[in-house]
Write a protein that holds these residues in place. Structure first.
Motif, mmCIF file in Angstrom:
data_model
loop_
_atom_site.group_PDB
_atom_site.id
_atom_site.type_symbol
_atom_site.label_atom_id
_atom_site.label_comp_id
_atom_site.label_asym_id
_atom_site.label_seq_id
_atom_site.Cartn_x
_atom_site.Cartn_y
_atom_site.Cartn_z
ATOM 1 N N SER A 217 0.801 -1.226 0.000
ATOM 2 C CA SER A 217 0.000 0.000 0.000
ATOM 3 C C SER A 217 0.831 1.272 0.000
ATOM 4 O O SER A 217 0.280 2.377 -0.124
ATOM 5 N N LEU A 218 2.147 1.149 0.121
ATOM 6 C CA LEU A 218 2.987 2.353 0.165
ATOM 7 C C LEU A 218 3.062 3.040 -1.200
ATOM 8 O O LEU A 218 3.154 2.374 -2.237
ATOM 9 N N LYS A 219 3.044 4.371 -1.169
ATOM 10 C CA LYS A 219 3.241 5.158 -2.382
ATOM 11 C C LYS A 219 4.734 5.395 -2.575
ATOM 12 O O LYS A 219 5.520 5.306 -1.633
ATOM 13 N N GLN A 220 5.117 5.701 -3.789
ATOM 14 C CA GLN A 220 6.515 6.050 -4.045
ATOM 15 C C GLN A 220 6.804 7.390 -3.378
ATOM 16 O O GLN A 220 6.250 8.419 -3.762
ATOM 17 N N ASP A 221 7.641 7.354 -2.383
ATOM 18 C CA ASP A 221 7.906 8.572 -1.614
ATOM 19 C C ASP A 221 9.099 8.325 -0.697
ATOM 20 O O ASP A 221 9.740 7.273 -0.759
ATOM 21 N N THR A 222 9.348 9.288 0.190
ATOM 22 C CA THR A 222 10.428 9.177 1.168
ATOM 23 C C THR A 222 9.836 8.915 2.546
ATOM 24 O O THR A 222 8.855 9.554 2.946
ATOM 25 N N TYR A 223 10.455 7.986 3.269
ATOM 26 C CA TYR A 223 9.934 7.585 4.576
ATOM 27 C C TYR A 223 11.091 7.426 5.565
ATOM 28 O O TYR A 223 12.265 7.420 5.192
ATOM 29 N N ARG A 224 10.700 7.287 6.808
ATOM 30 C CA ARG A 224 11.602 6.781 7.840
ATOM 31 C C ARG A 224 10.972 5.511 8.409
ATOM 32 O O ARG A 224 9.756 5.457 8.590
ATOM 33 N N ILE A 225 11.807 4.502 8.662
ATOM 34 C CA ILE A 225 11.308 3.260 9.248
ATOM 35 C C ILE A 225 11.333 3.402 10.770
ATOM 36 O O ILE A 225 12.356 3.765 11.354
ATOM 37 N N VAL A 226 10.191 3.152 11.383
ATOM 38 C CA VAL A 226 10.059 3.256 12.838
ATOM 39 C C VAL A 226 9.894 1.847 13.405
ATOM 40 O O VAL A 226 9.062 1.068 12.927
#
Length: 252
Positions: A217-226
């Motif tokens: 379900s993730l979109k192409q983008d920038t994230y941080r893994i928590v």
């Protein structure tokens, strides 16, 4: 009586760990370094300072005293041990039941209360070093298992390996999330926007490594893994979960 120990022997290091059982943010539990002296060490020291006393006789008397103390404990008595404190018996755990009886007692354990003289002997000890031990997990590498890329470029639906320290997921509220980042690159605080990794995709879960799949379900983008976990060591759980937040990753 004057202490027989030199000043150099009265220096200890103390390790501090965050107190997970306290509501105070900056509360720590201290653990003193332990350097154990054996009975043989004590006998050798006594024999050296008291010429003419046989170390074999000291050993024999020490063994007799030890046996007598245990015999007294087995008979349910508290024992004053050489003026150093009192060894006594207490109930090992809580007693439950509407009408507690003999069968409700979970068992017994030995406790020790030091005497004023014994307590005074350690009051002059100086702290040589304080070590702050961090109980939080640490993420050091994020690897795209599909192409073994280590530059934190991940792919939707593909495998990820995270390596580090104290990563094992354990206990209630533990898990892995992909958190969108705000303008300054920090993970957004609104957890409703975080996307949780399905536990069904977690194929490897130990303190130094986790393996799972990027949510579809993730979109192409920038994230941080928590990462949140109650893992402490072995099978021990912390009272409150601790957290690690990765550097930014891009999802393609």
């Amino acid at each position: 009586m004057q202490s027989i120990f030199k000043d150099a022997d009265s220096i200890l290091s103390v390790t501090l760990r965050k107190n997970q059982f306290s509501t105070e943010e900056n509360s720590f539990v201290g653990r003193v370094s332990r350097n154990t002296i054996t009975l043989e060490n004590l006998i050798a020291s006594i024999s050296k300072r008291n010429e003419g006393i046989s170390p074999f006789m000291i050993q024999h008397v020490a063994n007799l005293l030890g046996e007598e103390v245990l015999t007294a404990c087995q008979s349910g008595k508290a024992v004053s041990v050489l003026g150093l404190g009192t060894m006594y018996i207490s109930v090992d755990g809580s007693v439950v039941g509407e009408n507690p009886g003999e069968s409700s007692i979970p068992g017994f354990k030995l406790n020790f209360t030091p005497s004023a003289r014994a307590q005074a002997a350690v009051e002059s000890i100086r702290v040589d070093k304080v070590i702050l031990a961090d109980s939080n997990p640490v993420i050091d590498r994020i690897i795209n298992k599909f192409d073994q890329n280590e530059e934190r470029r991940l792919m939707v639906g593909k495998g990820v390996r995270i390596t580090g320290e104290k990563l094992k997921l354990l206990g209630e509220a533990s898990g892995i999330w992909f958190a969108p980042v705000d303008e300054d690159g920090s993970a957004v605080k609104d957890e409703d926007l975080w996307v949780k990794v399905s536990e069904n995709t977690l194929s490897f879960n130990n303190p130094k490594s986790l393996e799972f799949y990027v949510p579809d379900s993730l979109k192409q983008d920038t994230y941080r893994i928590v990462l949140r976990t109650r893992y402490c060591s072995g099978s021990k759980e912390l009272k409150n979960p601790v957290m690690a937040i990765s550097k930014t990753v891009s999802v393609e």
